[in-house]
Design an enzyme around this catalytic site. Structure first.
Site, PDB file in Angstrom:
ATOM      1  N   LYS A  24       2.859   4.840  63.097  1.00 51.76           N
ATOM      2  CA  LYS A  24       2.098   5.924  63.852  1.00 51.76           C
ATOM      3  C   LYS A  24       1.844   6.595  65.087  1.00 51.76           C
ATOM      4  CE  LYS A  24      -2.714   7.736  64.053  1.00 51.76           C
ATOM      5  NZ  LYS A  24      -4.576   8.372  63.613  1.00 51.76           N
ATOM      6  N   GLU A  70     -19.145   6.804  53.292  1.00 49.06           N
ATOM      7  CA  GLU A  70     -20.427   8.122  53.549  1.00 49.06           C
ATOM      8  C   GLU A  70     -21.217   6.822  52.689  1.00 49.06           C
ATOM      9  OE1 GLU A  70     -16.811  10.257  54.993  1.00 49.06           O
ATOM     10  OE2 GLU A  70     -17.285   9.646  53.488  1.00 49.06           O
ATOM     11  N   ARG A  81     -21.257  14.157  52.334  1.00 52.30           N
ATOM     12  CA  ARG A  81     -20.632  13.003  51.470  1.00 52.30           C
ATOM     13  C   ARG A  81     -21.761  11.954  50.747  1.00 52.30           C
ATOM     14  NH1 ARG A  81     -14.708  11.947  52.761  1.00 52.30           N
ATOM     15  NH2 ARG A  81     -14.320  12.321  49.881  1.00 52.30           N
TER      16      ARG A  81
END
Length: 627
Positions: free
Chosen positions: A284, A370, A398
């Site tokens: 990244k 979640e 969610r």
């Protein structure tokens, strides 16, 4: 903003993936290098998501080079990593407008480009959608290919594994690319795996593999032996057979920054039958040292000088609501060892870094899960802990089933600290916290609070934490106004509103009462002064201060509610329902978010556009009175 395209001779001639596919394969390394420099140059001048895109440069080039996009379907999970995709698919010259009002959407967006197959914003949806497209492609019978690119963070969500399990079961042709940007591969292991990947995805191995299975199909003991031999062979050099157990042919891990190696392997895998998984390792922030060293800090950046060694320091400002929440957690944990703070992979965003370091045994990052976060909190509450779930408004959607079934029905003492409520800004429709008051208000046993500033916010944290029942405090992205914070022991009376201003009866031709919910109170104060109106900070959406509402209805001609939530089903709707239930005939105006998804822009820009600033509220009330 203009960028001199003469500095990017290959990229300047790529207006669509067809142009990319005209290049010789030996030009792809140079193309990737130009694409990385262009992304760095553009985002540093405009702001936006940064480190994720730098890590997917070579993968993006390889995918568009091998696949016939947009005929072939390419799906990016979440979309932080899709800036290079936007550049290669006709949006290069508009990249500087990304995340700005009327500019490019921050994520892949169907309305924006035919190359954006799925509109995304929340994590872990790519494999499910890709499987649906793979089923459709098989029925269509046009040899359309389907690819999903999912990051390792997104693989922590249960939805991703549900999709993998289903894909392996129904055995449709599709490729899932696991972009693993946290695992590094040494040169030797990387070279070995690259070579192995080409071999395992090539026609010779595939032919032997499938042919031997057909030949040995009627001889179960020999077939089983052959299968075990293959598994052990791959197990010696492949990290795991987990994906094989789910029904995927697993290839990798390979170097995700070797564009030619990616092209070779993906080309081989393109025509393989059944579900395929390619595991690539990337860095990244690849190519920009500061982002490689601190990918979290450089995940999304303001405008900055990329020749400097660090991001610009922001001017001193008031603490954000997230920081105030994190500070409150630490103060409570100092007194109460039963506090348990839970986040679904949003430690930094929710202001929990300090807490996680100081109280590691009371801190739980459940990853991008979640649903699990909410039910985990329920279990902690049943076990005698005091759980606090820190969650973004749009992410709580969610976990709605668990919110109802596992917390509210059982009346468990779980406090939901709902960050990013109301208009969030540049992340657009997928992240606006427009619906939480509406979807929570209808649930029995809930206490719902809307602070107007940071003092009220901490008072409500205290109140909800001590309530011994389900409670929610919703607060916006951004900073407060500098209000002095209370102690962690101070609470407020349940369902009690706060009268801020009363009308001057001698000068009131129209008696207006403004009922404010949340941090738009500053704009509501200007409105009340301008219109000589009564102003009430309602504080509680549930329970409402019914006694005060009765009084206001008796003494005022108009009731106006103001909130940074959808009007449909929101706080104002609760006021309407109560007044109607009492048989009171009253003129009521609800001001809030309209019945459509709110696009991206700054919070100030969107509030002005929707009439949620003082001028807009005054105009709406004035027009209402004239009717």
């Amino acid at each position: 903003m203009t960028i001199n395209l003469a500095e990017y001779p290959l990229l300047a001639n790529i207006d669509c993936p067809n142009d990319l596919r005209k290049l010789d394969k030996n030009q792809l390394t140079k193309t990737s290098e130009e694409l990385r420099r262009y992304l760095l140059n553009s985002v540093s001048k405009s702001s936006g998501h940064f480190a994720s895109g730098l890590g997917t440069i070579e993968l993006t080039v390889a995918l568009h080079y091998v696949y016939d996009t947009p005929f072939d379907h390419l799906i990016w999970d979440v979309g932080h990593q899709a800036y290079p995709h936007k550049i290669l698919t006709g949006r290069r010259d508009q990249l500087h407008t990304i995340r700005q009002k009327d500019g490019l959407h921050p994520f892949p967006w169907r309305e924006e480009s035919e190359y954006d197959v799925l509109s995304v914003g929340h994590s872990s949806t790519s494999i499910s959608a890709a499987l649906g497209l793979a089923v459709s492609a098989e029925q269509e019978a046009k040899n359309r290919k389907v690819v999903a690119v999912i990051g390792d963070g997104a693989m922590t969500a249960g939805m991703a594994f549900e999709a993998l399990n289903h894909a392996g079961d129904i055995n449709k042709d599709m490729l899932v690319i696991l972009n693993d940007n946290e695992m590094s591969i040494s040169e030797n292991v990387g070279a070995l795996n690259n070579h192995l990947a080409k071999m395992l995805s090539g026609s010779l191995y595939t032919g032997l593999r499938e042919g031997s299975k057909r030949i040995l199909n009627n001889i179960p003991p020999i077939k089983e032996l052959a299968s075990r031999a293959e598994e052990h062979l791959k197990g010696m050099v492949v990290p795991s057979t987990f994906f094989e157990e789910l029904g995927f042919n697993y290839i990798g891990p390979i170097d995700g920054h070797d564009v030619n190696g990616l092209v070779d392997t993906i080309t081989n895998m393109r025509n393989l039958k059944g579900p395929q998984l390619l595991h690539i390792a990337t860095t990244k922030g690849k190519g920009y040292q500061q982002a490689e060293q601190d990918p979290i800090k450089y995940h999304a950046v303001p405008k900055f000088d990329h020749t400097e060694t660090s991001l610009p320091k922001s001017a001193p400002s008031l603490p954000t609501y997230s920081a105030i929440f994190g500070d409150w957690l630490c103060k409570v944990a100092e007194q109460d060892p039963k506090l348990a703070a839970i986040t679904p992979a949003m430690r930094e965003g929710s202001g929990m870094v300090q807490f996680s370091q100081r109280f590691p045994n009371q801190y739980y990052d459940v990853a991008i899960a979640e649903q699990h976060a909410v039910t985990f909190a329920a279990g902690l509450a049943i076990g005698g802990q005091k759980p606090v779930v820190a969650i973004y408004s749009s992410f709580l959607q969610r976990g709605y089933d668990q919110f109802i079934h596992d917390v509210a029905i059982q009346n468990l003492p779980v406090l939901f600290a709902i960050d990013r409520a109301g208009i969030v800004g540049a992340d657009g429709a997928t992240h606006q916290g427009a619906f939480d008051l509406s979807f929570m208000r209808c649930i029995p046993n809930m206490t719902i609070m809307t602070p107007s500033d940071e003092r009220e916010c901490q008072l409500m944290f205290n109140t909800g934490y001590q309530l011994n029942a389900p409670a929610a405090v919703r607060y916006p992205r951004g900073s407060g106004n500098g209000a002095e914070l209370p102690s962690v022991d101070e609470t407020i009376e349940l369902g009690k509103a706060n009268v801020i201003r009363t009308i001057d009866n001698d000068q009131a031709s129209n008696k207006i009462a403004i009922l404010n919910f949340g941090t738009i109170l500053g704009e509501a104060k200007i409105t009340a002064e301008t219109l000589n109106a009564t102003l009430v900070d309602m504080r509680f959406v549930k329970p409402l201060d019914q006694t005060l509402i009765n009084t206001l209805c008796e003494s005022h001609d108009y009731i106006v509610t103001v909130e940074d939530n959808a009007i449909a089903g929101g706080a104002g709707s609760g006021v309407n329902e109560y007044i109607l239930s009492q048989g009171i005939a009253k003129k009521i105006l609800n001001i809030g978010l309209p019945d459509n998804f709110i696009k991206h822009g700054t919070q100030t820009e969107i509030h002005q556009e929707l009439g949620l600033d003082a001028a807009g509220i005054i105009e709406q009330i004035s027009q209402f009175i004239k009717r």
